[in-house]
Design a protein around this motif. Sequence first.
Motif, PDB file in Angstrom:
ATOM      1  N   GLY A  57       4.963 -83.009  17.647  1.00  0.00           N
ATOM      2  CA  GLY A  57       6.395 -83.193  17.433  1.00  0.00           C
ATOM      3  C   GLY A  57       6.705 -84.456  16.659  1.00  0.00           C
TER       4      GLY A  57
ATOM      5  N   GLY B  21       1.507 -81.422  22.301  1.00  0.00           N
ATOM      6  CA  GLY B  21       2.806 -80.978  21.800  1.00  0.00           C
ATOM      7  C   GLY B  21       3.670 -82.139  21.343  1.00  0.00           C
ATOM      8  N   LEU B  22       3.667 -83.222  22.130  1.00  0.00           N
ATOM      9  CA  LEU B  22       4.434 -84.412  21.754  1.00  0.00           C
ATOM     10  C   LEU B  22       3.884 -85.036  20.466  1.00  0.00           C
ATOM     11  CD1 LEU B  22       5.024 -86.148  25.201  1.00  0.00           C
ATOM     12  CD2 LEU B  22       6.776 -85.229  23.670  1.00  0.00           C
TER      13      LEU B  22
ATOM     14  N   MET C 178       6.164 -80.120  28.131  1.00  0.00           N
ATOM     15  CA  MET C 178       5.354 -80.224  26.928  1.00  0.00           C
ATOM     16  C   MET C 178       4.227 -81.229  27.155  1.00  0.00           C
ATOM     17  SD  MET C 178       6.498 -81.396  23.095  1.00  0.00           S
ATOM     18  CE  MET C 178       8.034 -80.499  23.228  1.00  0.00           C
TER      19      MET C 178
ATOM     20  N   LEU D 168      13.041 -85.703  20.722  1.00  0.00           N
ATOM     21  CA  LEU D 168      11.904 -86.086  21.563  1.00  0.00           C
ATOM     22  C   LEU D 168      11.985 -87.563  21.929  1.00  0.00           C
ATOM     23  CD1 LEU D 168       9.004 -84.184  19.743  1.00  0.00           C
ATOM     24  CD2 LEU D 168      10.107 -83.560  21.894  1.00  0.00           C
TER      25      LEU D 168
ATOM     26  N   GLN E 270       2.567 -74.851  21.748  1.00  0.00           N
ATOM     27  CA  GLN E 270       2.488 -76.245  22.176  1.00  0.00           C
ATOM     28  C   GLN E 270       3.862 -76.781  22.552  1.00  0.00           C
ATOM     29  OE1 GLN E 270      -0.284 -78.024  22.744  1.00  0.00           O
ATOM     30  NE2 GLN E 270      -1.457 -76.197  22.196  1.00  0.00           N
ATOM     31  N   TRP E 271       4.883 -76.331  21.838  1.00  0.00           N
ATOM     32  CA  TRP E 271       6.236 -76.792  22.104  1.00  0.00           C
ATOM     33  C   TRP E 271       6.938 -75.967  23.181  1.00  0.00           C
ATOM     34  CZ3 TRP E 271       8.233 -77.648  16.382  1.00  0.00           C
ATOM     35  CH2 TRP E 271       7.602 -78.794  15.867  1.00  0.00           C
ATOM     36  N   GLU E 272       6.253 -74.959  23.690  1.00  0.00           N
ATOM     37  CA  GLU E 272       6.792 -74.102  24.756  1.00  0.00           C
ATOM     38  C   GLU E 272       8.098 -73.423  24.341  1.00  0.00           C
ATOM     39  OE1 GLU E 272       6.940 -76.435  28.335  1.00  0.00           O
ATOM     40  OE2 GLU E 272       4.821 -76.970  28.227  1.00  0.00           O
TER      41      GLU E 272
ATOM     42  N   PRO F 129      13.234 -83.549  27.187  1.00  0.00           N
ATOM     43  CA  PRO F 129      12.735 -82.185  27.381  1.00  0.00           C
ATOM     44  C   PRO F 129      13.581 -81.184  26.585  1.00  0.00           C
ATOM     45  CG  PRO F 129      12.924 -83.320  29.488  1.00  0.00           C
ATOM     46  CD  PRO F 129      13.613 -84.183  28.470  1.00  0.00           C
TER      47      PRO F 129
ATOM     48  N   THR G  25      13.517 -77.237  24.495  1.00  0.00           N
ATOM     49  CA  THR G  25      12.886 -75.983  24.122  1.00  0.00           C
ATOM     50  C   THR G  25      13.906 -75.168  23.349  1.00  0.00           C
ATOM     51  OG1 THR G  25      11.592 -74.081  24.888  1.00  0.00           O
ATOM     52  CG2 THR G  25      13.481 -74.713  26.237  1.00  0.00           C
TER      53      THR G  25
ATOM     54  N   CYS H 140      16.022 -78.854  30.978  1.00  0.00           N
ATOM     55  CA  CYS H 140      15.751 -78.857  29.535  1.00  0.00           C
ATOM     56  C   CYS H 140      17.025 -78.661  28.720  1.00  0.00           C
ATOM     57  CB  CYS H 140      14.775 -77.738  29.170  1.00  0.00           C
ATOM     58  SG  CYS H 140      13.070 -78.064  29.608  1.00  0.00           S
TER      59      CYS H 140
END
Length: 223
Positions: free
Chosen positions: A9, A5-6, A1, A56, A80-82, A59, A61, A107
């Motif tokens: 989050g 994305g972070l 990410m 967070l 963005q968060w994959e 990692p 998803t 992850c």
Amino acid sequence: MGPLGLFLGYACRLGLEAMCRIDKSDLHKIPQKGPVIVYSNHTGSIEVPIVFTELLPRPVTGIAKIESWDGWFLNFIFNQWEIIPIRRGEADMAAMRKSLEALEKGCLLGIAPEGTRNKTGAMIKAQPGIVTLAQRSGATLLPLGNWGGENFLKNLKSLKRTDFNIHVGEPFKIDTRGERVTGELRQHIADEMMYKVAELVPERYRGVYADLENATATYLTKA
């Protein structure tokens, strides 16, 4: 990410904590590194972003229905968060491959085996796809029970905070004991796994897994 994305989050975490009273006391049970499949009941629209953002910068998803990408907002956030899109009702090998790749990278992968929100909060029958993923990856499985999310939208309209609860169970792996893995066996294992979730939530949320006397753990072994 990536950094964006972070940032999104952490911003989402602040917003959810403002709108919800979150019981985080069990989150320390979730490993902070290594491949883990965390699976849970699917009570509403907020348990996924709450658990995702509270963990967070670990990692993280997850798997979400591909229809979620139809709207521009979730399309942007999930990319963005994959998050991994999946086509429900079919053997989506692309989703399986991306999930295995995420686990290989260490992850945490979040899954709701029911496949859809149960709406009332009461658990519905799980789909067996998680069993195939667990077998192929060899990853540790961790049950998570949550409740309160089914009240979020109603409370939001009334400008009330939502009480959201998270309970985390014990890690395990699947052991088929050398038996031929049929569709029937995969469903049986998925049901054994969901009883582990049912044990973590109040009785009124257990739905089809309400009778814990029927719970078995024949194919579940301590991680």
